[in-house]
Write an enzyme that holds these catalytic residues in place. Structure first.
Site, mmCIF file in Angstrom:
data_model
loop_
_atom_site.group_PDB
_atom_site.id
_atom_site.type_symbol
_atom_site.label_atom_id
_atom_site.label_comp_id
_atom_site.label_asym_id
_atom_site.label_seq_id
_atom_site.Cartn_x
_atom_site.Cartn_y
_atom_site.Cartn_z
ATOM 1 N N HIS A 157 0.818 -1.225 0.000
ATOM 2 C CA HIS A 157 0.000 0.000 0.000
ATOM 3 C C HIS A 157 0.849 1.271 0.000
ATOM 4 O O HIS A 157 0.355 2.344 -0.332
ATOM 5 C CB HIS A 157 -0.998 -0.002 1.167
ATOM 6 C CG HIS A 157 -0.438 0.307 2.509
ATOM 7 N ND1 HIS A 157 -0.109 -0.662 3.431
ATOM 8 C CD2 HIS A 157 -0.147 1.489 3.113
ATOM 9 C CE1 HIS A 157 0.330 -0.085 4.527
ATOM 10 N NE2 HIS A 157 0.325 1.207 4.362
ATOM 11 N N ASP A 190 0.095 -7.592 1.582
ATOM 12 C CA ASP A 190 0.547 -6.208 1.726
ATOM 13 C C ASP A 190 2.067 -6.106 1.704
ATOM 14 O O ASP A 190 2.677 -5.409 2.524
ATOM 15 C CB ASP A 190 -0.010 -5.568 2.998
ATOM 16 C CG ASP A 190 0.097 -4.036 2.961
ATOM 17 O OD1 ASP A 190 0.236 -3.485 1.864
ATOM 18 O OD2 ASP A 190 0.054 -3.420 4.048
ATOM 19 N N SER A 268 4.796 2.592 7.688
ATOM 20 C CA SER A 268 4.436 1.473 6.824
ATOM 21 C C SER A 268 5.638 0.927 6.072
ATOM 22 O O SER A 268 6.373 1.673 5.427
ATOM 23 C CB SER A 268 3.388 1.906 5.794
ATOM 24 O OG SER A 268 2.212 2.333 6.407
#
Length: 423
Positions: A157, A190, A268
């Protein structure tokens, strides 16, 4: 129609890239009336004149205009089949229900912080700042080097906006930067692998996430709120936490490591490290109480979630070697209208969708339409999402013991060898 189950746990949001508004500051990060949660970049903050939440100043503010991330229920209803695509119901945002957005830090391990200082010196040169510019928006995140010839790991993402023709730039701790190309992505886990034209890069080694214990110290490294070279610490607060995040198009299933180490927007894709400096997880999502924006800026409340290193290493190795990765599947389709205990195989075919895939491992094991899956290797299966998360924690070729309940109420255990699927 898909059946929306009551939320049974804390809903999660990916540790999304930061977003920036032209002016002003909005403390609200989760509005129950809207399907999106927006987080502001530290460079765009104009905090209230009083209060403890003023952001730290930085000489190199990071800017991001990536789209906000849609919240998804932790154990929401599931559509599709275990041999192919899946659909997950969007989170029902009832008041008072905890919501996940991105996590914060806790105390440093060790009374004098020495172990954390040592890990910081060892690992910071291998952690990178990632910025993305693409047709679907801009964003920033973190990543780390896994091979000296320029291979890097991050979250899917983080780079999704630049994966198709966008620009992805990697900045190293010494200030140098380089363009990166996407080697391969796996939205379901992910994970993404990038490649830069560099040699001799310092590498982080994957550790053994399968022997982790609750309570052991861990350290997170990345660029929370765009502040690169940031180190936070805490402990492993839970293991095997089923996390479903993202949206219907790119739903992520993680049998996650839960940590109270601080993780925020921009963390992230960064590493979660043990005290030997080895990667035990890839930071991906956090939790936040709904309506928390009225109390101050979005951030960690000590509930962060990381992709286990064992899964990350398997998937990234496949992406580097082939550009794609496989997911372990049983070869069934799940009944999304079933609301009882466990996950039920479709009672009968619907159109071209067969309850049990012909020639698949479930058929070979004797699974029947309408059977309810109650356990996988003694792990209780509460619903369809938990079933997928549990299966995705295994390798292709693993044999699992599946407790089934037939339509007549009798129970039996069968052995199923998981098959690989790229869907």
């Amino acid at each position: 129609m898909p059946h929306e189950e009551p939320t049974r746990g804390i809903p999660v949001e990916r540790t999304a890239p930061l977003t920036r508004e032209p002016s002003g500051w909005d403390s609200s990060t989760w509005d129950p009336a809207t399907p999106e949660a927006t987080v502001r970049d530290s460079a765009a903050w104009n905090p209230p004149p009083t209060g403890p939440y003023a952001p730290p100043q930085t000489h190199r503010p990071r800017v991001s205009r990536a789209p906000a991330v849609v919240l998804v229920a932790l154990l929401a209803g599931l559509g599709g089949g275990l041999a192919g695509g899946y659909a997950v119901e969007q989170l029902s945002r009832s008041s008072g229900q905890p919501v996940v957005t991105e996590a914060f830090p806790v105390a440093a391990s060790g009374s004098d912080g020495a172990p954390v200082a040592r890990i910081a010196r060892m690992t910071l040169p291998s952690v990178v700042f990632i910025s993305v510019e693409g047709g679907d928006g801009d964003g920033v995140g973190s990543g780390f080097v896994i091979r000296p010839d320029g291979y890097l790991v991050t979250n899917n993402h983080v780079i999704a906006a630049g994966a198709d023709g966008g620009d992805i730039t990697v900045e190293f701790t010494d200030g140098d930067s380089a363009p990166a190309e996407v080697v391969g992505t796996d939205p379901s886990y992910d994970l993404a692998v990038l490649k830069v034209d560099r040699a001799g890069l310092p590498v982080l080694q994957f550790g053994d996430s399968e022997t982790l214990q609750v309570g052991v110290p861990v350290v997170a490294v990345g660029a929370p709120l765009g502040l690169d070279n940031t180190v936070t610490s805490g402990i492993v607060s839970a293991l095997d936490r089923p996390v479903v995040a993202g949206d219907v198009a790119t739903t992520t299933y993680i049998n996650a490591i839960q940590t109270d180490a601080a993780i925020n927007p921009g963390n992230s894709g960064g590493p979660l490290l043990d005290l030997s400096g080895r990667v035990v997880g890839v930071n991906s999502a956090i939790a936040q109480l709904p309506g928390g924006g009225s109390l101050g800026p979005a951030g960690s409340i000590g509930l962060g979630f990381a992709i286990p290193a064992a899964q990350a290493q398997r998937t990234t190795d496949q992406l580097i070697e082939t550009g794609t990765s496989e997911h372990p599947v049983m070869g069934i389709h799940v009944d999304v209208e079933y609301s009882g205990e466990g996950a039920r195989v479709l009672p009968e075919a619907t159109g071209d969708v067969e309850p049990v895939i012909p020639g698949g491992p479930a058929e070979a094991a004797g699974v029947q339409p309408g059977d309810v899956i109650l356990k996988i290797d003694d792990e209780p299966i509460e619903d369809s999402s938990k079933l997928i998360v549990q299966l995705r924690s295994h390798r292709v070729g693993d044999t699992v013991q599946v407790l089934l309940r037939s339509s007549d109420g009798t129970e039996r255990t069968v052995s199923i060898t998981l098959q690989g699927s790229s869907e």
